[in-house]
Design an enzyme around this catalytic site. Sequence first.
Site, PDB file in Angstrom:
ATOM      1  N   GLN A 161      -5.354 -25.447  34.139  1.00  0.00           N
ATOM      2  CA  GLN A 161      -6.108 -26.102  33.065  1.00  0.00           C
ATOM      3  C   GLN A 161      -6.831 -27.360  33.682  1.00  0.00           C
ATOM      4  O   GLN A 161      -7.902 -27.614  33.340  1.00  0.00           O
ATOM      5  CB  GLN A 161      -5.623 -26.051  31.642  1.00  0.00           C
ATOM      6  CG  GLN A 161      -5.078 -24.631  31.104  1.00  0.00           C
ATOM      7  CD  GLN A 161      -6.046 -23.910  30.623  1.00  0.00           C
ATOM      8  OE1 GLN A 161      -7.063 -24.234  30.150  1.00  0.00           O
ATOM      9  NE2 GLN A 161      -5.744 -22.561  30.469  1.00  0.00           N
ATOM     10  N   GLY A 194     -10.415 -17.886  24.077  1.00  0.00           N
ATOM     11  CA  GLY A 194      -9.614 -18.057  25.077  1.00  0.00           C
ATOM     12  C   GLY A 194      -9.734 -19.733  25.303  1.00  0.00           C
ATOM     13  O   GLY A 194     -10.360 -20.283  26.237  1.00  0.00           O
ATOM     14  N   GLU A 260     -15.649 -20.146  27.433  1.00  0.00           N
ATOM     15  CA  GLU A 260     -15.763 -20.211  29.084  1.00  0.00           C
ATOM     16  C   GLU A 260     -15.029 -18.969  29.744  1.00  0.00           C
ATOM     17  O   GLU A 260     -13.996 -19.106  29.979  1.00  0.00           O
ATOM     18  CB  GLU A 260     -15.334 -21.463  29.561  1.00  0.00           C
ATOM     19  CG  GLU A 260     -15.880 -21.979  30.713  1.00  0.00           C
ATOM     20  CD  GLU A 260     -15.196 -21.438  31.818  1.00  0.00           C
ATOM     21  OE1 GLU A 260     -15.119 -20.220  32.284  1.00  0.00           O
ATOM     22  OE2 GLU A 260     -14.309 -22.325  32.672  1.00  0.00           O
ATOM     23  N   GLU A 269     -12.595 -11.540  36.726  1.00  0.00           N
ATOM     24  CA  GLU A 269     -11.572 -11.675  35.605  1.00  0.00           C
ATOM     25  C   GLU A 269     -11.889 -11.016  34.570  1.00  0.00           C
ATOM     26  O   GLU A 269     -10.841 -10.656  33.505  1.00  0.00           O
ATOM     27  CB  GLU A 269     -11.559 -13.144  35.069  1.00  0.00           C
ATOM     28  CG  GLU A 269     -10.894 -14.456  36.303  1.00  0.00           C
ATOM     29  CD  GLU A 269     -11.020 -15.363  35.711  1.00  0.00           C
ATOM     30  OE1 GLU A 269     -10.557 -15.837  34.774  1.00  0.00           O
ATOM     31  OE2 GLU A 269     -11.429 -16.608  36.524  1.00  0.00           O
TER      32      GLU A 269
HETATM   33  C1  LIG Z   1     -11.518 -20.040  32.109  1.00  0.00           C
HETATM   34  S1  LIG Z   1     -10.278 -20.483  30.805  1.00  0.00           S
HETATM   35  C2  LIG Z   1     -11.168 -21.434  29.782  1.00  0.00           C
HETATM   36  C3  LIG Z   1     -10.147 -22.264  28.900  1.00  0.00           C
HETATM   37  C4  LIG Z   1     -10.953 -23.259  28.218  1.00  0.00           C
HETATM   38  N1  LIG Z   1     -11.563 -22.669  27.126  1.00  0.00           N
HETATM   39  C5  LIG Z   1     -11.730 -24.362  28.895  1.00  0.00           C
HETATM   40  O1  LIG Z   1     -12.875 -24.423  28.747  1.00  0.00           O
HETATM   41  O2  LIG Z   1     -11.227 -25.261  29.380  1.00  0.00           O
HETATM   42  C6  LIG Z   1     -10.217 -18.948  29.970  1.00  0.00           C
HETATM   43  C7  LIG Z   1      -8.910 -19.030  29.123  1.00  0.00           C
HETATM   44  O3  LIG Z   1      -9.009 -17.824  27.927  1.00  0.00           O
HETATM   45  C8  LIG Z   1      -7.815 -17.111  28.116  1.00  0.00           C
HETATM   46  N2  LIG Z   1      -7.851 -15.745  27.879  1.00  0.00           N
HETATM   47  C9  LIG Z   1      -8.464 -14.965  28.692  1.00  0.00           C
HETATM   48  N3  LIG Z   1      -8.324 -13.574  28.111  1.00  0.00           N
HETATM   49  C10 LIG Z   1      -8.239 -13.708  26.884  1.00  0.00           C
HETATM   50  C11 LIG Z   1      -7.887 -12.867  25.804  1.00  0.00           C
HETATM   51  N4  LIG Z   1      -8.174 -11.372  25.913  1.00  0.00           N
HETATM   52  N5  LIG Z   1      -7.407 -13.194  24.683  1.00  0.00           N
HETATM   53  C12 LIG Z   1      -7.250 -14.492  24.445  1.00  0.00           C
HETATM   54  N6  LIG Z   1      -7.151 -15.436  25.247  1.00  0.00           N
HETATM   55  C13 LIG Z   1      -7.628 -15.141  26.778  1.00  0.00           C
HETATM   56  C14 LIG Z   1      -6.939 -17.580  29.517  1.00  0.00           C
HETATM   57  O4  LIG Z   1      -5.747 -17.559  28.959  1.00  0.00           O
HETATM   58  C15 LIG Z   1      -7.574 -18.908  29.648  1.00  0.00           C
HETATM   59  O5  LIG Z   1      -6.662 -19.744  28.919  1.00  0.00           O
END
Ligand SMILES: C[S@@+](CC[C@H](N)C(=O)[O-])C[C@H]1O[C@@H](n2cnc3c(N)ncnc32)[C@H](O)[C@@H]1O
Length: 537
Positions: A161, A194, A260, A269
């Site tokens: 993160q 997410g 994001e 992804e």
């Molecule tokens: C690229 S990161 C962005 C994190 C944060 N929003 C940021 O901008 O720093 C994407 C996040 O979405 C979560 N994520 C991905 N798919 C998801 C889902 N189906 N349901 C909930 N969370 C999800 C991941 O675990 C990850 O922490």
Amino acid sequence: MEVAVGQKHKQLEFAVASVSELASPSSKISTSSTVVACFGFDSGVAEVRFYRESNPDEALHVALPTSRLFKLSPVESVCISEGSETGKQQSYSRAITIQFRKDEESRAFHCAFEQWKKEVVIQGSCFQNGTLSASKSKFDDKIELSSAKMYFHYYGQLLHQQNMLQDYVRTGTYYAAVIENRTDFVGRVVVDVGAGSGILSLFAAQAGAKHVYAVEASEMAEYARKLIAGNPFLGERITVVKGKIEEVELPEKADILISEPMGTLLVNERMLETYVIARDRFLVPNGKMFPTNGRIHMAPFSDEYLFVEIANKALFWQQQDYYGVDLTPLYGSAFQGYFSQPVVDAFDPRVLVAPAISHVIDFTSIKEEDLYEIDVALKFTASVGVRIHGLACWFDVLFDGSTVQRWLTTAPGAPTTHWYQLRCILSQPLYVMPGQEITGQLHMIAHNAQSYTIHLTMSTKMWGPGAGQGGILQTSSCKLDLKEPYYRMSQPQPYSNAQDQLTQNLLNTQEIQIQSRDEELSEWMQEPSLNFDAELH
Ligand SMILES: C[S@@+](CC[C@H](N)C(=O)[O-])C[C@H]1O[C@@H](n2cnc3c(N)ncnc32)[C@H](O)[C@@H]1O
């Protein structure tokens, strides 16, 4: 859709203030450490388990089929359970009081409670047919369990993160897009799709959101809770819900979604699908989405240096006497293997030999299924006479705010982000004359390991002396796996963008290296046998 009993991984968690059994107040699990309420299955029976975050082994278990939940006040509820039926009378032998920290937490909990009770009804009826089952979410339907496990394990770690937070082009653009468009957030309900560390939820709260539901599936949800609790002025308007977007229930609809979800080439992804599912499940009609749309940009490139570098990697297999062994039978496979890896790095925009074309993905209207297969017709006009080595790609996203429109771009020549750019290399380059047309197709098919198989075809038609009436058609194709790119950022770069360096220095006073998110991700997610580079070095 039905799924076997073994679907234990499906669960949903909430933080609550305290929990105690009425008959035994000494059993109180209180606020000294976060109290977690976890919906899940125990021996095939849906239950909610309450435990201190610091001591998960000591838990209060409440079986949902025999429980009912009542509100005593906006932040207090009582759950009665273990009922028996005698004639028309129902009796309950156990009562648990649950104290919430805020109304929204209580409403989210009640909503999940009712939803999980319904799961039990489905299970119960199936059980009678001898096949205990639970409804499988859209996510589980299309994503391999092993891929999902590694994916969420990766995002559950603070260092990953941090890598995204330290991409100041990314995080700074999100901050500006939210803060400059306060009017879209003030007094509004927001869902952060997410949420990761919760950073975007905190931005939304700073912009005046009435309430933010921060939904995060990985263990990072616990850290988000801590970060949010440590910023109480903003945190009182944020509720973290641990679970997958495809599975959680929220107590109210959102006026605006923030997320994001972008991976390499925008779509890696497959989180855009989650973003679209969140829209369909939680957004009010005509609600806003930040970001609003995305564009994949593509242009043919010429880079002799890169081509030779990739081709040379396979030369190892041309040795006929490697400790007395002839390696050449594997040369063809090795050559093909190297050319099936898209290259991720920051390149000089001068390698592009034609103006770029774009493919737009409108997050507010696209259907989730339309992201399973993406087909782009390619048509360019070469500006110079060169050898074309493939297709260069990058993306941008738009925050279409009511006050300001902001773009986050990953274009070559713009300040570098942790996404860098991506190039698909043809093992058979094409030769073009200035003004000549280049046509082709980029076809991307999603796979169950949260990425895409890319099929690229590029063609040119040579006219003029010696070419005959129909011209000479040159075509070159390649098949690549977006999940297994060759990360070239650590190689010496022939091109260094001065503006980029300056921006990095200004934004970042510490010496910080941004690693490509997918580079780290792929270290976790690739099976060693598929990691060509790792095998050879
Ligand atoms: C690229 S990161 C962005 C994190 C944060 N929003 C940021 O901008 O720093 C994407 C996040 O979405 C979560 N994520 C991905 N798919 C998801 C889902 N189906 N349901 C909930 N969370 C999800 C991941 O675990 C990850 O922490």
